[in-house]
Scaffold this motif. Structure first.
Motif, PDB file in Angstrom:
ATOM      1  N   PRO A 141      33.014 -21.000  65.691  1.00  0.00           N
ATOM      2  CA  PRO A 141      32.705 -22.394  65.363  1.00  0.00           C
ATOM      3  C   PRO A 141      31.235 -22.770  65.546  1.00  0.00           C
ATOM      4  O   PRO A 141      30.777 -23.761  64.981  1.00  0.00           O
ATOM      5  CB  PRO A 141      33.609 -23.212  66.280  1.00  0.00           C
ATOM      6  CG  PRO A 141      34.246 -22.270  67.212  1.00  0.00           C
ATOM      7  CD  PRO A 141      34.035 -20.886  66.726  1.00  0.00           C
ATOM      8  N   GLY A 142      30.464 -21.972  66.291  1.00  0.00           N
ATOM      9  CA  GLY A 142      29.044 -22.268  66.462  1.00  0.00           C
ATOM     10  C   GLY A 142      28.189 -21.788  65.307  1.00  0.00           C
ATOM     11  O   GLY A 142      27.024 -22.163  65.206  1.00  0.00           O
ATOM     12  N   ASN A 143      28.755 -20.967  64.414  1.00  0.00           N
ATOM     13  CA  ASN A 143      27.995 -20.468  63.259  1.00  0.00           C
ATOM     14  C   ASN A 143      27.854 -21.558  62.203  1.00  0.00           C
ATOM     15  O   ASN A 143      28.740 -22.385  62.036  1.00  0.00           O
ATOM     16  CB  ASN A 143      28.692 -19.257  62.638  1.00  0.00           C
ATOM     17  CG  ASN A 143      28.737 -18.068  63.572  1.00  0.00           C
ATOM     18  OD1 ASN A 143      28.055 -18.028  64.591  1.00  0.00           O
ATOM     19  ND2 ASN A 143      29.568 -17.102  63.230  1.00  0.00           N
ATOM     20  N   GLU A 144      26.731 -21.515  61.495  1.00  0.00           N
ATOM     21  CA  GLU A 144      26.483 -22.472  60.412  1.00  0.00           C
ATOM     22  C   GLU A 144      26.511 -21.749  59.080  1.00  0.00           C
ATOM     23  O   GLU A 144      26.257 -20.541  59.010  1.00  0.00           O
ATOM     24  CB  GLU A 144      25.128 -23.154  60.614  1.00  0.00           C
ATOM     25  CG  GLU A 144      25.077 -24.040  61.841  1.00  0.00           C
ATOM     26  CD  GLU A 144      23.723 -24.708  62.018  1.00  0.00           C
ATOM     27  OE1 GLU A 144      23.185 -25.253  61.032  1.00  0.00           O
ATOM     28  OE2 GLU A 144      23.215 -24.671  63.148  1.00  0.00           O
ATOM     29  N   PRO A 145      26.784 -22.480  57.990  1.00  0.00           N
ATOM     30  CA  PRO A 145      26.804 -21.841  56.671  1.00  0.00           C
ATOM     31  C   PRO A 145      25.399 -21.464  56.214  1.00  0.00           C
ATOM     32  O   PRO A 145      24.407 -21.946  56.751  1.00  0.00           O
ATOM     33  CB  PRO A 145      27.404 -22.935  55.772  1.00  0.00           C
ATOM     34  CG  PRO A 145      27.060 -24.213  56.455  1.00  0.00           C
ATOM     35  CD  PRO A 145      27.083 -23.906  57.928  1.00  0.00           C
ATOM     36  N   ASP A 146      25.341 -20.624  55.200  1.00  0.00           N
ATOM     37  CA  ASP A 146      24.094 -20.285  54.530  1.00  0.00           C
ATOM     38  C   ASP A 146      23.805 -21.446  53.572  1.00  0.00           C
ATOM     39  O   ASP A 146      24.477 -21.596  52.541  1.00  0.00           O
ATOM     40  CB  ASP A 146      24.268 -18.964  53.772  1.00  0.00           C
ATOM     41  CG  ASP A 146      23.022 -18.539  53.018  1.00  0.00           C
ATOM     42  OD1 ASP A 146      22.292 -19.414  52.484  1.00  0.00           O
ATOM     43  OD2 ASP A 146      22.780 -17.317  52.944  1.00  0.00           O
ATOM     44  N   TYR A 147      22.833 -22.266  53.936  1.00  0.00           N
ATOM     45  CA  TYR A 147      22.589 -23.489  53.162  1.00  0.00           C
ATOM     46  C   TYR A 147      22.077 -23.211  51.756  1.00  0.00           C
ATOM     47  O   TYR A 147      22.425 -23.932  50.822  1.00  0.00           O
ATOM     48  CB  TYR A 147      21.657 -24.429  53.935  1.00  0.00           C
ATOM     49  CG  TYR A 147      22.296 -24.896  55.230  1.00  0.00           C
ATOM     50  CD1 TYR A 147      23.362 -25.780  55.205  1.00  0.00           C
ATOM     51  CD2 TYR A 147      21.884 -24.404  56.461  1.00  0.00           C
ATOM     52  CE1 TYR A 147      23.993 -26.184  56.372  1.00  0.00           C
ATOM     53  CE2 TYR A 147      22.506 -24.801  57.640  1.00  0.00           C
ATOM     54  CZ  TYR A 147      23.560 -25.691  57.584  1.00  0.00           C
ATOM     55  OH  TYR A 147      24.186 -26.080  58.744  1.00  0.00           O
ATOM     56  N   ALA A 148      21.285 -22.161  51.561  1.00  0.00           N
ATOM     57  CA  ALA A 148      20.807 -21.808  50.220  1.00  0.00           C
ATOM     58  C   ALA A 148      21.987 -21.415  49.333  1.00  0.00           C
ATOM     59  O   ALA A 148      22.072 -21.829  48.163  1.00  0.00           O
ATOM     60  CB  ALA A 148      19.779 -20.682  50.293  1.00  0.00           C
ATOM     61  N   GLU A 149      22.910 -20.650  49.896  1.00  0.00           N
ATOM     62  CA  GLU A 149      24.111 -20.249  49.160  1.00  0.00           C
ATOM     63  C   GLU A 149      24.963 -21.471  48.814  1.00  0.00           C
ATOM     64  O   GLU A 149      25.478 -21.592  47.697  1.00  0.00           O
ATOM     65  CB  GLU A 149      24.895 -19.265  50.023  1.00  0.00           C
ATOM     66  CG  GLU A 149      26.148 -18.712  49.382  1.00  0.00           C
ATOM     67  CD  GLU A 149      26.854 -17.732  50.316  1.00  0.00           C
ATOM     68  OE1 GLU A 149      26.395 -16.574  50.383  1.00  0.00           O
ATOM     69  OE2 GLU A 149      27.825 -18.147  50.978  1.00  0.00           O
ATOM     70  N   LEU A 150      25.098 -22.396  49.763  1.00  0.00           N
ATOM     71  CA  LEU A 150      25.857 -23.626  49.530  1.00  0.00           C
ATOM     72  C   LEU A 150      25.226 -24.452  48.417  1.00  0.00           C
ATOM     73  O   LEU A 150      25.919 -24.920  47.515  1.00  0.00           O
ATOM     74  CB  LEU A 150      25.959 -24.447  50.818  1.00  0.00           C
ATOM     75  CG  LEU A 150      26.561 -25.847  50.677  1.00  0.00           C
ATOM     76  CD1 LEU A 150      27.968 -25.806  50.123  1.00  0.00           C
ATOM     77  CD2 LEU A 150      26.519 -26.576  52.012  1.00  0.00           C
ATOM     78  N   LEU A 151      23.913 -24.644  48.468  1.00  0.00           N
ATOM     79  CA  LEU A 151      23.235 -25.433  47.430  1.00  0.00           C
ATOM     80  C   LEU A 151      23.415 -24.790  46.057  1.00  0.00           C
ATOM     81  O   LEU A 151      23.597 -25.495  45.058  1.00  0.00           O
ATOM     82  CB  LEU A 151      21.757 -25.606  47.767  1.00  0.00           C
ATOM     83  CG  LEU A 151      21.472 -26.507  48.971  1.00  0.00           C
ATOM     84  CD1 LEU A 151      19.998 -26.466  49.341  1.00  0.00           C
ATOM     85  CD2 LEU A 151      21.926 -27.940  48.700  1.00  0.00           C
ATOM     86  N   GLN A 152      23.354 -23.458  46.001  1.00  0.00           N
ATOM     87  CA  GLN A 152      23.566 -22.767  44.725  1.00  0.00           C
ATOM     88  C   GLN A 152      24.994 -23.017  44.235  1.00  0.00           C
ATOM     89  O   GLN A 152      25.215 -23.254  43.049  1.00  0.00           O
ATOM     90  CB  GLN A 152      23.303 -21.268  44.866  1.00  0.00           C
ATOM     91  CG  GLN A 152      23.389 -20.514  43.551  1.00  0.00           C
ATOM     92  CD  GLN A 152      22.363 -21.014  42.547  1.00  0.00           C
ATOM     93  OE1 GLN A 152      21.161 -21.024  42.811  1.00  0.00           O
ATOM     94  NE2 GLN A 152      22.830 -21.441  41.376  1.00  0.00           N
ATOM     95  N   ALA A 153      25.959 -22.997  45.131  1.00  0.00           N
ATOM     96  CA  ALA A 153      27.354 -23.248  44.751  1.00  0.00           C
ATOM     97  C   ALA A 153      27.529 -24.673  44.229  1.00  0.00           C
ATOM     98  O   ALA A 153      28.286 -24.892  43.282  1.00  0.00           O
ATOM     99  CB  ALA A 153      28.271 -23.005  45.955  1.00  0.00           C
TER     100      ALA A 153
END
Length: 158
Positions: free
Chosen positions: A141-153
Motif C-alpha cells: 500500500p505504500g507504493n505509488e503508481p507510475d504517473y507517466a504510465e497513468l497519464l499515457q493511459a
C-alpha cells in the motif's frame, strides 16, 4: 481485482465534503474518461504524496477530457479537511460503506495500525463505454503508481 478490458463496476458512495452529497459513478460515465484513484487513508505520507502528484498532473488529466476521483474509506469530513490541507482541486469520494472497495476487490487490513477493510492503493482508467482501459494495484500500500504510465493511459482512453 478488476482488470483491463472488464466493465467497470459502478457504485454509490458520498462525496468527500461536509455536505454528504451522494456520489454515483454511473452519473460520470460517458462524459470522457474517468480516473479512479483508490488510496488507503487521508493524511498518511504515501497517500498525501500520491494526491499531491495527481494534483500536479490534474491539468494533463483534464486536458485529455478525463475526470479524476480520489476514493478512500475515510469519512467525508476527513476527506474535506484533507482536500483543503493539500489544495486538491479534484473530488474525493468517501466509501465508508466499502461499496467501491468491495466492487473493485481492493479491501486490505493493516492490523498494526488498527485499520480493517480499507482500500489498497490502485488506479483505474475507465473509458466512455464503461470499460476499464488501465488497471494498476500496489503490491504494497505504500507504493505509488507510475504517473507517466497513468497519464499515457488517460490520453489513450480519450
Amino acid at each position: 481485482m478488476v482488470s483491463t478490458g472488464d466493465t467497470a463496476p459502478t457504485f454509490t458512495a458520498t462525496y468527500g465534503t461536509s455536505d454528504h452529497e451522494p456520489f454515483d459513478l454511473a452519473d460520470h460515465l460517458g462524459d470522457g474518461p474517468v480516473v479512479l484513484a483508490f488510496f488507503p487513508g487521508a493524511f498518511t505520507p504515501p497517500c498525501s504524496n500520491e494526491m499531491d502528484a495527481l494534483q500536479a498532473n490534474l491539468g494533463q488529466i483534464e486536458d485529455a477530457g478525463a475526470t479524476l476521483f480520489g476514493i478512500s474509506a475515510d469519512s467525508p469530513f476527513s476527506q474535506a479537511a484533507f482536500a483543503e490541507e493539500y489544495d486538491l482541486e479534484f473530488d474525493l469520494v468517501s466509501d465508508m460503506a466499502g461499496n467501491a472497495i468491495e466492487a473493485y476487490d481492493l479491501s486490505i487490513d493493516i492490523p498494526e495500525l488498527g485499520l480493517y477493510g480499507i482500500a489498497n492503493r490502485a488506479v483505474f482508467v475507465v473509458d466512455d463505454e464503461g470499460t476499464v482501459t488501465y488497471a494498476w494495484e500496489a503490491d504494497e500500500p505504500g507504493n505509488e503508481p507510475d504517473y507517466a504510465e497513468l497519464l499515457q493511459a488517460v490520453e489513450d482512453a480519450a
